[in-house]
Scaffold this motif. Structure first.
Motif, PDB file in Angstrom:
ATOM      1  N   ASP A 142      47.987  36.970  42.130  1.00 52.93           N
ATOM      2  CA  ASP A 142      46.745  37.676  41.826  1.00 52.93           C
ATOM      3  C   ASP A 142      45.895  37.963  43.061  1.00 52.93           C
ATOM      4  O   ASP A 142      45.219  38.995  43.130  1.00 52.93           O
ATOM      5  N   SER A 202      44.867  41.686  43.656  1.00 56.77           N
ATOM      6  CA  SER A 202      43.478  42.129  43.560  1.00 56.77           C
ATOM      7  C   SER A 202      42.983  42.782  44.850  1.00 56.77           C
ATOM      8  O   SER A 202      42.106  43.625  44.815  1.00 56.77           O
ATOM      9  N   HIS A 208      37.371  35.879  38.194  1.00 57.76           N
ATOM     10  CA  HIS A 208      37.369  36.710  39.410  1.00 57.76           C
ATOM     11  C   HIS A 208      35.974  36.776  40.028  1.00 57.76           C
ATOM     12  O   HIS A 208      34.968  36.637  39.334  1.00 57.76           O
TER      13      HIS A 208
END
Ligand code: CO
Length: 468
Positions: free
Chosen positions: A15, A19, A207
């Motif tokens: 991730d 991202s 996040h």
């Protein structure tokens, strides 16, 4: 008061890089640091998922299964974790249970220990079979709550969902806050309730996009969360996650810290140098985006929408596009925005903005989602939209083109025979590449050069907004 310390999952290899640099990191850039990462003492490393699988074949000319094998060779102590899109596996459409079983069986034999299984609509029917397959393989079947905020998504809703996930047999439960919407105090209350009402361990994945994640993770720690996801500092924050070293420093006094901070610094410096190579894939956001709290557009989605508008020479429409997304979300019963619903809503928003008229052009996936083919919609559909969808879908049936493994085997055999690739035919993982990404897998096996057009439009199915 002394709180129990949560375990830490390091996400940079999946991730973190997804991202921040659009999932473009090559295996060769990960390889030199894996042994050191294995020594840290993470409860798991997240290494695999839909976007990484897709990008390996589509952009990097890599076999995702070879990458997984490499990880397994180097992570001798640390469990490997992957993200699985329920019935969609690592793709964008629904697969037959026989395909799901084959995929999970092979993922386990190649080394995945923890499967974080989610469904964009939080429909438990879409994750149940995967949970059972993982349990059959004696690995950790982690059920997932895709967190969002809306009039229908209240604490009662989440508790009920979590309880259902536990009841079907999940080994653990993750709260997956892909857009950074979970506020510190809400998180504290939610985790307290989950810990009180459930027996399984609770993981938190949030996040940094809105700037809340450090506080949210800290409150989760105070509420007794069992595991927190972080990304090494040089691949942290912005669209990604709280920095691993920061979280450790928040929860451990120096003299009690079991982590080797020098080792973590070494790892961070290594990735800092790697990141420079992928500069062209970085998003434009600086600092944080608090607008996300109202417009709910997840970071990964925003950066790709920006790029699509740029490619279409319509960058001036970005504000309109961002404003359109929450409006559509309201019309379609407040679906969470995560793959594939994020692609579907994003693509429809793009149509609405480019047409300068709402729902003049209706995307097929959008029609299917409103019709419930992707699973149960959490809230109510706007009646006006319902009418338009009914009109557009008259004579249009639910996609029954869901094939079992034997069908694909047949097709794969023909492909292998025709191209003198008989060796491939015997291999389940090659068959799975073929099932999940037919065009990309064919190109990959035939060593064709990738079309640069692919890079511009992103995914043919659903515009390529990876949001996880
Ligand atoms: Co994520």
């Amino acid at each position: 008061m002394k709180h129990k310390k949560p375990n830490i999952t390091e996400v940079v290899l999946r991730d973190g890089q997804q991202s921040l640099i659009a999932t473009r990191m090559k295996t060769e850039d990960m390889l030199p640091i894996l042994n050191k990462m294995d020594k840290v003492g993470f409860s798991s490393v997240e290494v695999w998922g839909g976007a990484t699988y897709d990008c390996c074949l589509r952009f990097l000319d890599e076999n995702p299964w070879e990458r997984l094998k490499t990880f397994k060779k180097h992570f001798t102590k640390t469990p490997l974790q992957m993200l699985l899109r329920g019935k969609n596996l690592v793709g964008y459409k629904e697969y037959d249970n026989s395909v799901i079983s084959l995929f999970i069986k092979n993922s386990i034999s190649e080394g995945v220990n923890i499967f974080r299984i989610f469904d964009a609509l939080n429909d438990i029917n879409n994750i149940n079979h995967s949970i059972q397959c993982v349990k059959k393989g004696k690995q950790n079947a982690q059920g997932t709550i895709c967190y969002t905020t809306s009039p229908v998504h209240n604490e009662k809703y989440w508790l009920n969902l979590a309880k259902n996930i536990e009841d079907v047999g999940a080994t653990s439960i993750a709260i997956k806050d892909m857009a950074g919407l979970l506020r510190p105090n809400t998180c504290y209350e939610l985790i307290k309730k989950l810990k009180k009402n459930l027996k399984v361990p609770i993981h938190l994945h949030t996040h940094s996009t809105t700037g809340l994640s450090d506080a949210t993770n800290f409150k989760a720690f105070e509420a007794g969360v069992d595991n927190i996801d972080t990304s090494i500092s040089s691949f942290s924050n912005l669209y990604a996650h709280t920095a691993t070293e920061s979280l450790i420093s928040m929860i451990y006094p120096d003299h009690e810290n079991p982590f080797d901070m020098h080792l973590l610094t070494e790892i961070s410096e290594y990735f800092n140098n790697v990141r420079k190579k992928y500069k062209k894939y970085e998003g434009s956001m600086r600092g944080v985006d608090v607008n996300m709290l109202t417009n709910q557009v997840p970071g990964g989605m925003l950066s790709i929408l920006e790029k699509q508008l740029l490619d279409l020479n319509k960058s001036d429409k970005l504000r309109l596009l961002i404003d359109e997304i929450p409006k559509i979300r309201k019309d379609v019963g407040y679906v969470p925005l995560v793959t594939p619903s994020s692609q579907i809503v994003g693509a429809q928003a793009l149509m609405n903005v480019l047409d300068n008229k709402r729902y003049q052009t209706l995307n097929k996936e959008f029609i299917d989602m409103v019709n419930g083919y992707y699973g149960e919609i959490p809230g109510d559909i706007c009646p006006k939209l319902r009418k338009k969808i009914d009109k557009a879908s008259s004579g249009h049936k639910e996609n029954t083109n869901i094939q079992d493994v034997s069908f694909y085997k047949e097709e794969f055999k023909i492909f292998c025979d025709e191209n003198n690739l008989k060796k491939l035919y015997k291999n389940d993982t090659d068959l799975l590449n073929f099932i999940l990404f037919p065009k990309e897998a064919k190109d990959f096996y035939l060593l064709k050069n990738k079309s640069s057009l692919n890079d511009i439009i992103g995914l043919q199915e659903g515009f390529g907004l990876y949001v996880e």
